[in-house]
Scaffold this active site. Structure first.
Site, PDB file in Angstrom:
ATOM      1  N   ARG A   1       1.126  -1.925   7.080  1.00  0.00           N
ATOM      2  CA  ARG A   1       0.860  -3.271   7.109  1.00  0.00           C
ATOM      3  C   ARG A   1       0.297  -3.853   6.005  1.00  0.00           C
ATOM      4  O   ARG A   1      -0.527  -3.618   5.240  1.00  0.00           O
ATOM      5  CB  ARG A   1      -0.525  -2.942   7.894  1.00  0.00           C
ATOM      6  CG  ARG A   1      -1.702  -3.910   8.309  1.00  0.00           C
ATOM      7  CD  ARG A   1      -2.590  -3.826   8.679  1.00  0.00           C
ATOM      8  NE  ARG A   1      -3.844  -2.328   8.404  1.00  0.00           N
ATOM      9  CZ  ARG A   1      -4.565  -3.320   7.705  1.00  0.00           C
ATOM     10  NH1 ARG A   1      -4.524  -4.009   6.965  1.00  0.00           N
ATOM     11  NH2 ARG A   1      -4.768  -2.189   7.076  1.00  0.00           N
TER      12      ARG A   1
ATOM     13  N   ARG B   1       0.899  -1.216   0.075  1.00  0.00           N
ATOM     14  CA  ARG B   1      -0.095   0.095   0.115  1.00  0.00           C
ATOM     15  C   ARG B   1       0.157   1.001  -0.029  1.00  0.00           C
ATOM     16  O   ARG B   1       0.262   2.483  -0.319  1.00  0.00           O
ATOM     17  CB  ARG B   1      -1.085   0.537   0.704  1.00  0.00           C
ATOM     18  CG  ARG B   1      -2.352  -1.164   1.366  1.00  0.00           C
ATOM     19  CD  ARG B   1      -2.506  -1.238   2.740  1.00  0.00           C
ATOM     20  NE  ARG B   1      -4.230  -2.024   2.077  1.00  0.00           N
ATOM     21  CZ  ARG B   1      -5.021  -2.166   2.860  1.00  0.00           C
ATOM     22  NH1 ARG B   1      -5.251  -1.820   4.355  1.00  0.00           N
ATOM     23  NH2 ARG B   1      -6.189  -2.675   2.328  1.00  0.00           N
TER      24      ARG B   1
END
Lengths: 248, 608
Positions: B417, B311
């Protein structure tokens, strides 16, 4: 967009009144945005529930121009703003303040329904096998975001106040999801007939109409449950068989 | 001061996935449990999670296993992760998924009737158990419907305000002081152990996918109680949030869109993600569009398309396109899932089945039919990798008796994450925190709650009413904080801008000391905002100070003034802690614990 006038119900269980607020509604704004803007501009203590602002949590239920809706999913350009826009709290539950109602009854009803009880696992590693087509209908019910708009619009609750004897559409959907769950072994039909009062529902389908998740509450959940209740309790052949069936 | 008192063995603050799972576990261990939730039960932020929960069950690709998941998580976190947590997470996630099924969750199925798993960024194999694009709802509802039959006492619409302690910051916790929203009455929960499960900090930023509850309550509560915060500089900006219309800016567009074959294009129709692929992902990324498509349709010999890189990287690429003037009309880029109609029949029905919430979200909020035209998307503040520093085995913080699990805790995700690792994080570490909180409660008798502490907390809580309407407007302070964090501590950071943010935060703190609200204590959102402000300011400062102390770009932190990774910075985490009786915030560099040899070997093997 020109400024929009809102008539918002203010007050608590002792008394309520409509107060007018005017605010600018920008491009793409939803009703909840306007309520927030009113809070920060002129009414910081205006009580309203909200969480996700994306139609996923079901917190911001209200009646907008008399229609039960989620405030976060109601765009300003969908509603008539030539007249003041009315916002009221849900009518089927006791008022706490302004747009916030006490929905705790729903939580008590749910707790009284027998929980999920799966059959023994299918595989030695403790897992089950289910086909997608067998879970599709349960997945429809499990889309429910517990906004309680169906409870709000149901006349058995709204007009006849049968709260103690009638579980309401939300809990019929919940029960249907359990009863039709391929793994479940529990029997909740007695509960539905007696404590749930499913017989009170005369399938006017108002609940289906307001469901923001488009769950076909009446056709897919309530009617099949009603049929099962009838089969279980009123079918003469089933009654006869039951007389000879060993007790569970 | 009047307040109602309760006594429990374990108090859990927060009723999302982690809080519910912790409460269920502590209750199963024989403890009496209080579960305090800021909203109604079942409305917590978990409900918004879309894509799925990562667990190496190998239902779709049998090459998967916990070791691959572990290595993926460490690589995604740029090796700043707490490796013990990453190990436990990868090992236990499959059991937590199966447990949810045993409690009634209905996941999407494979053809042979097992739980289906989908592709997601940074995961080598299809690994995310999911239900369409509403996996979070399925998880929270399953835990809720199971949890209400476990004898847990649930306190809805109540907010924790202060942690009570034996003898000031750093000492053992003895209970929680808080208030109910309905009437504004004060409450005191006495307890032997406390689990924080309050989620993240997204409301410190102007553009966020997070709900109003995400005001950093747990982080700030722990910090004020003398606990260490860790890795606060790492704030994840999800690459795809809605950008138009303005009022919905920031609302999440699930990574599942890309997992199902969605592609990113700039205004010239160019798939820009192919332009910049990081070296450590090169041998796992598709070399052309055709290979990318084969990957998302299940070809095991194909590598993933670059849209499914981590991401942090995707968000920066989007940012680059927009800044270079190649963005979409409303300042984002195009995310196109409709194009798959060139590849498969019934594409429209397929998209509606796989991404039903996305379809409705765009239809209702933006008048865009995603089965026909591309969406406009851009980065949105999404997740805090940092949070309360916990022990990897037990989830206990540096304050005795205080535990943390889920987003409020730090460690598992390191600098970035992976999608899908948060839902599994919630249940894996929720369970561990509940288990160890119960153990702690059994081993340590209840301690006395000090009346002075309660009175002091109540006095602070009521202060905004004394100033009334003459005081500073809490909504405006919150707004100003969000603006400065967004502008100065966002997706691209520099020392000068962050220094400006720190100055702004100090000024806002002074204004917040003067905050006032009219009305009374009954369901008064102005008052609640005023109270949450203190928490937001605390976490905003922690993020900014930590980010300043990491002169490099790694994972979610991108420093324009230090655009590369630094070897030196790869050796420490950053801790934030209060000094001078809480008057000052200090950042400390904490050297990483050397990784166990067997785990190091796994990482090396998986890198091949």
């Amino acid at each position: 967009m020109p400024p929009v006038t809102f008539r918002i119900s203010r007050g608590d269980k002792t008394s309520t009144e409509f107060r007018e607020y005017t605010t600018e509604a920008g491009e793409g704004m939803v009703v909840l945005d306007c309520v927030h803007q009113i809070q920060s501009e002129s009414a910081p203590d205006l009580a309203c529930r909200w969480n996700c602002k994306a139609g996923k949590c079901g917190s911001c239920s209200a009646e907008i121009n008399g229609q039960p809706r989620l405030m976060c999913m109601t765009r300003m350009d969908m509603i008539d703003t030539s007249q003041p826009v009315t916002i009221e709290p849900l009518k089927s539950f006791p008022l706490i303040r302004d747009l916030v109602t006490d929905v705790s009854w729903n939580y008590r009803v749910k707790k009284s329904i027998k929980p999920f009880k799966p059959r023994k696992p299918d595989a030695p590693d403790g897992t089950w096998r289910m086909q997608q087509k067998d879970v599709d209908r349960v997945q429809e019910f499990r889309k429910c975001i517990e906004c309680f708009l169906c409870q709000d619009v149901c006349h058995v609750l709204r007009d006849h106040h049968k709260h103690p004897e009638f579980a309401g559409p939300r809990h019929f959907v919940y029960t249907a999801a359990l009863e039709m769950h391929p793994l479940d072994t529990e029997d909740r039909l007695g509960q539905m007939k007696h404590e749930g009062g499913i017989g009170y529902c005369n399938i006017t389908k108002c609940c289906t109409k307001v469901c923001p998740e488009h769950i076909t509450i009446t056709d897919n959940a309530i009617i099949p449950l009603k049929e099962r209740v009838v089969d279980e309790f009123y079918d003469p052949l089933t009654r006869l068989f039951r007389m000879f069936k060993p007790k569970k | 001061m009047q307040y109602q008192t309760y006594e429990h063995d374990v108090i859990v603050i927060g009723a999302g996935g982690a809080g519910l799972r912790a409460a269920i576990e502590a209750s199963a261990a024989g403890c009496s449990v209080a579960l305090i939730c800021k909203s109604l039960l079942g409305k917590a932020h978990t409900v918004m999670a879309e894509g799925g929960m990562a667990a190496a069950m190998a239902n779709v690709d049998d090459r998967d296993g916990w070791k691959v998941h572990f290595a993926d998580t460490m690589r995604g976190g740029q090796y700043l992760n707490n490796w013990r947590m990453a190990e436990l997470h990868a090992q236990q996630a499959p059991d937590r998924v199966k447990e949810l099924e045993a409690w009634g969750a209905v996941f999407d199925r494979t053809k042979d009737g097992r739980i289906l798993q989908r592709n997601f960024g940074g995961h080598r194999y299809p690994r995310l158990a999911h239900v369409g694009d509403r996996t979070g709802l399925e998880m929270i509802r399953t835990l809720q419907d199971h949890g209400i039959h476990q004898g847990i006492e649930v306190f809805m619409e109540m907010t924790a305000h202060t942690l009570l302690q034996e003898s000031g910051p750093g000492s053992r916790v003895t209970g929680v002081f808080g208030y109910d929203r309905e009437l504004g009455r004060f409450r005191v929960w006495k307890g032997k152990a406390i689990v924080l499960a309050t989620g993240g900090i997204g409301r410190a930023f102007a553009v966020t996918s997070n709900s109003w509850e995400y005001t950093g309550d747990g982080q700030a509560l722990a910090y004020r109680a003398g606990a260490d915060l860790l890795d606060m500089e790492f704030v994840q900006f999800h690459p795809t949030g809605m950008v138009w219309p303005p009022s919905v800016k920031g609302i999440l567009v699930t990574e599942g869109v890309r997992g199902e074959g969605g592609v990113l294009r700039n205004k010239d129709g160019h798939r820009f993600m192919f332009d910049d692929i990081p070296d450590n992902y090169k041998n796992q990324t598709a070399k052309d569009e055709e290979e990318g498509w084969r990957y998302v349709t299940g070809d095991k010999n194909a590598n993933r398309p670059p849209e499914l890189l981590t991401r942090d990287h995707v968000a920066r690429c989007i940012n680059r396109e927009v800044k270079a003037g190649r963005g979409s009309p409303h300042g984002g880029v195009f995310l196109d899932i409709a194009w798959i109609k060139e590849k498969i029949p019934n594409a429209e029905a397929h998209i509606k089945k796989k991404l039903p919430s996305m379809y409705h979200q765009f239809m209702q909020l933006a008048n865009v039919d995603i089965t026909k035209v591309p969406m406009e998307v851009g980065p949105t503040t999404h997740y805090a990798m940092g949070g309360v520093r916990v022990d990897g085995e037990t989830q206990m913080s540096t304050v005795p008796g205080l535990f943390a699990a889920g987003e409020v805790a730090a460690g598992l995700h390191g600098a970035n994450r992976l999608g899908g690792n948060s839902l599994s994080d919630l249940v894996v570490f929720g369970k561990i925190a509940g288990e160890h909180a119960a153990k702690y409660a059994k081993a340590n008798p209840a301690s006395r709650v000090s009346d002075e502490q309660v009175d002091e907390a109540a006095r602070r809580a009521l202060a905004p009413f004394e100033k009334g309407a003459r005081g500073e407007n809490p909504y405006l302070i919150q707004h100003d904080l969000q603006e400065t964090m967004q502008a100065n501590v966002g997706i691209v950071r520099t020392e000068n801008e962050m220094a400006r943010a720190l100055e702004d935060i100090q000024k806002l703190k002074a204004r917040a000391a003067n905050v006032g609200v009219p009305g009374n204590r009954e369901y008064n959102p102005g008052w609640h905002t005023a109270i949450d402000l203190a928490n937001l300011l605390c976490v905003a400062e922690a993020v900014t100070r930590s980010a300043l102390d990491r002169p490099e770009s790694r994972g979610a932190q991108f420093r324009e003034d230090y655009p590369n990774k630094s070897e030196e910075c790869s050796k420490f985490n950053i801790i934030t802690r209060p000094v001078n009786g809480g008057a000052e915030m200090r950042v400390v560099r904490q050297p990483l614990t050397p990784i166990r040899d067997d785990l190091k070997k796994i990482i090396e093997e998986q890198a091949k």
